[in-house]
Scaffold this motif. Structure first.
Motif, PDB file in Angstrom:
ATOM      1  N   GLN A  57       3.367  -5.467  17.495  1.00 45.57           N
ATOM      2  CA  GLN A  57       4.443  -5.065  16.507  1.00 45.57           C
ATOM      3  C   GLN A  57       4.652  -6.027  15.128  1.00 45.57           C
ATOM      4  OE1 GLN A  57       6.364  -2.543  16.843  1.00 45.57           O
ATOM      5  NE2 GLN A  57       7.733  -3.158  15.376  1.00 45.57           N
ATOM      6  N   SER A  58       4.346  -7.392  15.595  1.00 46.13           N
ATOM      7  CA  SER A  58       4.191  -8.087  14.309  1.00 46.13           C
ATOM      8  C   SER A  58       3.092  -7.696  13.358  1.00 46.13           C
ATOM      9  CB  SER A  58       4.070  -9.724  14.830  1.00 46.13           C
ATOM     10  OG  SER A  58       3.847 -10.593  13.739  1.00 46.13           O
ATOM     11  N   LEU A  59       1.971  -7.609  13.794  1.00 38.13           N
ATOM     12  CA  LEU A  59       0.641  -7.199  13.103  1.00 38.13           C
ATOM     13  C   LEU A  59       1.093  -6.043  12.266  1.00 38.13           C
ATOM     14  CD1 LEU A  59      -2.215  -7.831  12.451  1.00 38.13           C
ATOM     15  CD2 LEU A  59      -2.759  -6.288  14.359  1.00 38.13           C
ATOM     16  N   LEU A  60       1.723  -5.060  12.692  1.00 42.45           N
ATOM     17  CA  LEU A  60       2.194  -3.901  12.193  1.00 42.45           C
ATOM     18  C   LEU A  60       3.211  -3.807  10.965  1.00 42.45           C
ATOM     19  CD1 LEU A  60       2.443  -1.043  14.862  1.00 42.45           C
ATOM     20  CD2 LEU A  60       0.713  -1.247  13.423  1.00 42.45           C
ATOM     21  N   GLU A  61       4.139  -4.845  11.396  1.00 38.29           N
ATOM     22  CA  GLU A  61       5.125  -5.060  10.236  1.00 38.29           C
ATOM     23  C   GLU A  61       4.609  -6.101   9.167  1.00 38.29           C
ATOM     24  OE1 GLU A  61       8.105  -7.257  12.607  1.00 38.29           O
ATOM     25  OE2 GLU A  61       9.030  -5.235  13.626  1.00 38.29           O
ATOM     26  N   ASN A  62       3.501  -6.784   9.496  1.00 39.40           N
ATOM     27  CA  ASN A  62       2.971  -7.791   8.417  1.00 39.40           C
ATOM     28  C   ASN A  62       1.796  -7.176   7.785  1.00 39.40           C
ATOM     29  OD1 ASN A  62       4.852 -10.398   8.396  1.00 39.40           O
ATOM     30  ND2 ASN A  62       4.521  -9.728  10.507  1.00 39.40           N
ATOM     31  N   TYR A  63       1.475  -6.087   8.092  1.00 38.22           N
ATOM     32  CA  TYR A  63       0.181  -5.523   7.731  1.00 38.22           C
ATOM     33  C   TYR A  63       0.166  -5.722   6.105  1.00 38.22           C
ATOM     34  CZ  TYR A  63      -3.920  -2.413   7.005  1.00 38.22           C
ATOM     35  OH  TYR A  63      -5.202  -1.959   6.910  1.00 38.22           O
ATOM     36  N   PRO A  64       1.013  -5.052   5.336  1.00 43.30           N
ATOM     37  CA  PRO A  64       1.173  -5.237   3.964  1.00 43.30           C
ATOM     38  C   PRO A  64       0.862  -6.457   3.460  1.00 43.30           C
ATOM     39  CG  PRO A  64       2.924  -4.119   4.627  1.00 43.30           C
ATOM     40  CD  PRO A  64       2.653  -4.498   5.998  1.00 43.30           C
ATOM     41  N   THR A  65       1.187  -7.652   3.998  1.00 41.87           N
ATOM     42  CA  THR A  65       0.979  -8.971   3.777  1.00 41.87           C
ATOM     43  C   THR A  65      -0.383  -9.354   3.987  1.00 41.87           C
ATOM     44  OG1 THR A  65       3.138  -9.629   3.856  1.00 41.87           O
ATOM     45  CG2 THR A  65       1.929 -11.410   3.683  1.00 41.87           C
ATOM     46  N   LEU A 159       6.851  15.654   4.832  1.00 43.19           N
ATOM     47  CA  LEU A 159       6.857  14.687   5.397  1.00 43.19           C
ATOM     48  C   LEU A 159       7.426  14.725   6.755  1.00 43.19           C
ATOM     49  CD1 LEU A 159       7.934  12.388   2.413  1.00 43.19           C
ATOM     50  CD2 LEU A 159       5.731  12.321   3.442  1.00 43.19           C
ATOM     51  N   GLU A 160       8.281  15.293   7.116  1.00 43.40           N
ATOM     52  CA  GLU A 160       9.107  15.456   8.292  1.00 43.40           C
ATOM     53  C   GLU A 160       7.910  15.952   9.269  1.00 43.40           C
ATOM     54  OE1 GLU A 160      12.192  17.957   7.334  1.00 43.40           O
ATOM     55  OE2 GLU A 160      13.862  16.039   6.887  1.00 43.40           O
ATOM     56  N   GLU A 161       7.243  16.978   8.888  1.00 44.05           N
ATOM     57  CA  GLU A 161       6.131  17.637   9.843  1.00 44.05           C
ATOM     58  C   GLU A 161       5.215  16.533  10.081  1.00 44.05           C
ATOM     59  OE1 GLU A 161       4.849  20.844   7.734  1.00 44.05           O
ATOM     60  OE2 GLU A 161       6.624  22.108   8.088  1.00 44.05           O
ATOM     61  N   GLN A 162       4.892  15.476   9.287  1.00 41.93           N
ATOM     62  CA  GLN A 162       3.944  14.550   9.783  1.00 41.93           C
ATOM     63  C   GLN A 162       4.509  13.348  10.264  1.00 41.93           C
ATOM     64  OE1 GLN A 162       0.647  14.806   9.380  1.00 41.93           O
ATOM     65  NE2 GLN A 162       1.196  16.926   8.747  1.00 41.93           N
ATOM     66  N   GLY A 163       5.813  13.098  10.328  1.00 40.62           N
ATOM     67  CA  GLY A 163       6.367  11.776  10.923  1.00 40.62           C
ATOM     68  C   GLY A 163       6.252  11.571  12.328  1.00 40.62           C
ATOM     69  N   GLY A 164       6.910  10.716  12.918  1.00 41.84           N
ATOM     70  CA  GLY A 164       6.932  10.314  14.468  1.00 41.84           C
ATOM     71  C   GLY A 164       6.101   9.224  14.868  1.00 41.84           C
ATOM     72  N   ALA A 165       6.229   8.730  15.810  1.00 42.99           N
ATOM     73  CA  ALA A 165       5.520   7.611  16.473  1.00 42.99           C
ATOM     74  C   ALA A 165       4.103   7.662  16.763  1.00 42.99           C
ATOM     75  CB  ALA A 165       6.200   7.007  17.557  1.00 42.99           C
ATOM     76  N   ALA A 166       3.245   6.716  16.260  1.00 39.39           N
ATOM     77  CA  ALA A 166       1.942   6.756  16.583  1.00 39.39           C
ATOM     78  C   ALA A 166       1.695   6.638  18.203  1.00 39.39           C
ATOM     79  CB  ALA A 166       1.223   5.475  15.785  1.00 39.39           C
ATOM     80  N   ARG A 184      -4.423   1.639  11.226  1.00 36.04           N
ATOM     81  CA  ARG A 184      -4.350   2.221  10.137  1.00 36.04           C
ATOM     82  C   ARG A 184      -3.329   3.422  10.204  1.00 36.04           C
ATOM     83  NH1 ARG A 184      -7.268   2.051   5.510  1.00 36.04           N
ATOM     84  NH2 ARG A 184      -7.461   4.337   5.391  1.00 36.04           N
ATOM     85  N   LYS A 185      -3.672   4.221  11.500  1.00 37.81           N
ATOM     86  CA  LYS A 185      -2.793   5.328  11.587  1.00 37.81           C
ATOM     87  C   LYS A 185      -1.554   5.219  11.965  1.00 37.81           C
ATOM     88  CE  LYS A 185      -6.687   8.049  13.536  1.00 37.81           C
ATOM     89  NZ  LYS A 185      -7.201   8.682  14.933  1.00 37.81           N
ATOM     90  N   ALA A 186      -1.014   4.049  12.521  1.00 32.27           N
ATOM     91  CA  ALA A 186       0.237   3.408  12.911  1.00 32.27           C
ATOM     92  C   ALA A 186       1.001   3.234  11.635  1.00 32.27           C
ATOM     93  CB  ALA A 186       0.383   2.224  13.759  1.00 32.27           C
ATOM     94  N   VAL A 187       0.346   2.265  10.772  1.00 38.07           N
ATOM     95  CA  VAL A 187       0.832   2.013   9.318  1.00 38.07           C
ATOM     96  C   VAL A 187       1.052   3.205   8.635  1.00 38.07           C
ATOM     97  CG1 VAL A 187       0.414   0.741   7.459  1.00 38.07           C
ATOM     98  CG2 VAL A 187      -0.065  -0.462   9.650  1.00 38.07           C
ATOM     99  N   ALA A 188       0.275   4.407   8.472  1.00 36.42           N
ATOM    100  CA  ALA A 188       0.425   5.308   7.947  1.00 36.42           C
ATOM    101  C   ALA A 188       1.755   6.111   8.218  1.00 36.42           C
ATOM    102  CB  ALA A 188      -0.965   6.221   8.014  1.00 36.42           C
ATOM    103  N   ARG A 189       1.735   6.449   9.567  1.00 36.00           N
ATOM    104  CA  ARG A 189       3.089   6.895  10.141  1.00 36.00           C
ATOM    105  C   ARG A 189       4.372   6.043   9.740  1.00 36.00           C
ATOM    106  NH1 ARG A 189       2.361  10.743  14.275  1.00 36.00           N
ATOM    107  NH2 ARG A 189       0.187  10.848  14.727  1.00 36.00           N
ATOM    108  N   ARG A 190       4.351   4.769   9.612  1.00 39.65           N
ATOM    109  CA  ARG A 190       5.383   3.839   9.153  1.00 39.65           C
ATOM    110  C   ARG A 190       5.708   4.290   7.646  1.00 39.65           C
ATOM    111  NH1 ARG A 190       6.710  -0.615  12.428  1.00 39.65           N
ATOM    112  NH2 ARG A 190       7.202  -1.984  10.851  1.00 39.65           N
ATOM    113  N   ILE A 191       4.656   4.376   6.861  1.00 41.20           N
ATOM    114  CA  ILE A 191       4.862   4.688   5.480  1.00 41.20           C
ATOM    115  C   ILE A 191       5.320   5.967   5.355  1.00 41.20           C
ATOM    116  CG2 ILE A 191       3.411   5.203   3.489  1.00 41.20           C
ATOM    117  CD1 ILE A 191       1.200   3.100   4.314  1.00 41.20           C
ATOM    118  N   ILE A 192       5.143   7.087   6.100  1.00 42.97           N
ATOM    119  CA  ILE A 192       5.655   8.536   6.236  1.00 42.97           C
ATOM    120  C   ILE A 192       7.010   8.385   6.497  1.00 42.97           C
ATOM    121  CG2 ILE A 192       5.555  10.766   7.102  1.00 42.97           C
ATOM    122  CD1 ILE A 192       2.562  10.465   6.872  1.00 42.97           C
ATOM    123  N   ASP A 193       7.418   7.557   7.475  1.00 40.67           N
ATOM    124  CA  ASP A 193       8.787   7.556   7.889  1.00 40.67           C
ATOM    125  C   ASP A 193       9.534   7.098   7.153  1.00 40.67           C
ATOM    126  OD1 ASP A 193       7.985   8.892  10.333  1.00 40.67           O
ATOM    127  OD2 ASP A 193       7.972   6.952  11.455  1.00 40.67           O
TER     128      ASP A 193
END
Length: 404
Positions: A57-65, A159-166, A184-193
């Motif tokens: 979870q920490s890795l996903l949250e800090n991926y932009p950094t 965007l709504e059609e592509q959202g949701g948890a990885a 990458r897929k999980a971060v992409a879903r977070r970006i869309i959400d």
């Protein structure tokens, strides 16, 4: 470490929300792992030892950094795919202009008697501006196009059609490259959400009061194009073709008293602060004053002990403007003659300001100590009698009577 991990060929294990990396064995490590220091720190999978490294979870949250370039490329690709890039960009009005309008201007103008400074909301302020200036019809057309909600709804639906948890990873051995692809897929879903939530809020605001939104945006667009505005003695004007401005406040007429009690009537001027820095107050017009070295336009007001802020912010501009105005109106002491010049004419004398034998002509109690020759500035043309109508009626105040 994380970047090296992603680029490696090692096997990893995801368990209980943590990434576990292979434990490199040598005789000393082999002895240690039979008495692990903490539960769940070491796990055994298929006869191999893995040690807990980092929270997923920490890795996903800090991926932009951690991976800034990869994140920006991924974000651009995700939003461009659904046509959301333009919709997530801010309205084309510079950040400095918005700061001036929404955070500096309310401090200096009062629409109604008794209303405290700084209490104006964005809508109230823009309505006041609209009542003072004429907005061309084309600005309303531009605002209507920018605030179009039909295309916004189409983007939001995609965007709504592509959202949701990885999809969660299984507690199994995977390669570092497989983990990177999952992240990458999980971060992409977070970006869309995040984009979906942002656009939903924008849509709600625009549909809540569409006409008000259109009118206010037209004002912003007009001011961004014109580059200047003045209301109730406060204003700003663009510096050349840049995105910076001179933010200014008129002093109005004021009077100063000299050592002998004689009165000098000073004309109005604009005290300004450039948003490009340095954030020191200056006088825009050709002007003379005891706290100005010469008689030119654009002179900085000399202040003792003033440390200008280092970065642009509303508070920095407000502070500098107030310091400059207060110096002109209240800073000069008739007793101490504490300016570059005295109001009354004095015999020329040579004083030292602490630079060895460097001579300086004029008073020695300066608001700012400077080395060099000070020009002689005369204020006789500002002298007025005590019976002057503006002084006698109180229309113009003698502002330095209480200055020690």
């Amino acid at each position: 470490m994380i970047r090296q991990l992603f680029d490696s060929d090692v096997d990893l294990v995801i368990r209980s929300g943590f990434i576990h990396v292979p434990l490199l064995l040598d005789p000393s490590v082999d002895r240690e792992i039979h008495t692990p220091p903490e539960a769940h720190t070491l796990i055994r999978v298929n006869g191999r030892q893995f040690v807990r490294a980092v929270s997923l979870q920490s890795l996903l949250e800090n991926y932009p950094t951690i991976q800034p370039e990869a994140y920006q490329a991924l974000r651009s690709a995700c939003l461009q795919k659904f046509g959301a890039t333009r919709r997530l960009e801010p309205i084309p009005v510079g950040a400095k202009l918005r700061t001036i309008l929404l955070h500096v201007m309310p401090y200096f103008i009062r629409p109604h008697r008794g209303l405290k400074r700084g209490t104006l909301g964005e809508g109230e302020l823009l309505d006041i501006i609209a009542s003072k200036i004429n907005i061309p019809a084309r600005r309303y057309s531009e605002a209507t196009e920018l605030l179009d909600t039909s295309s916004l709804r189409k983007v939001l639906k995609g965007l709504e059609e592509q959202g949701g948890a990885a999809e969660r990873t299984q507690d199994a051995v995977i390669s570092a490259r497989e983990l990177q692809e999952w992240i990458r897929k999980a971060v992409a879903r977070r970006i869309i959400d995040e984009a979906r939530a942002h656009l939903a809020e924008v849509l709600r605001q625009r549909e809540e009061s569409p006409e008000v939104q259109r009118r206010h945006l037209a004002i912003f667009l007009h001011l961004a194009e014109e580059g200047s505005l003045e209301i109730d003695g406060f204003g700003f004007c663009r510096i050349g073709d840049t995105a910076d401005y001179h933010v200014y406040k008129h002093t109005g007429e004021y009077a100063l008293r000299d050592f002998y009690g004689r009165i000098y009537l000073f004309p109005d001027c604009r005290v300004a602060v450039p948003t490009s820095g340095p954030f020191r107050p200056l006088v825009m017009e050709r002007y003379k004053h005891p706290f100005l070295e010469g008689h030119d336009a654009g002179q900085e007001i000399c202040l003792r002990g003033f440390r200008p802020p280092s970065t642009f912010a509303a508070a920095a501009v407000i502070q500098a403007l107030e310091e400059g105005i207060n110096a002109l109106l209240y800073g000069y002491s008739s007793r101490r003659r504490n300016g570059y010049h005295s109001l009354e004419r004095l015999p020329k004398r040579v004083g030292s300001l602490g630079f060895g034998d460097s001579p300086i002509v004029g008073p020695t109690d300066y608001p700012i100590v400077r080395k060099g020759q000070i020009l002689d500035v005369d204020f006789e043309d500002y002298r007025v009698s005590r019976d002057h109508p503006k002084i006698a009626t109180g229309q113009v105040e003698v502002t330095n009577d209480l200055t020690p």
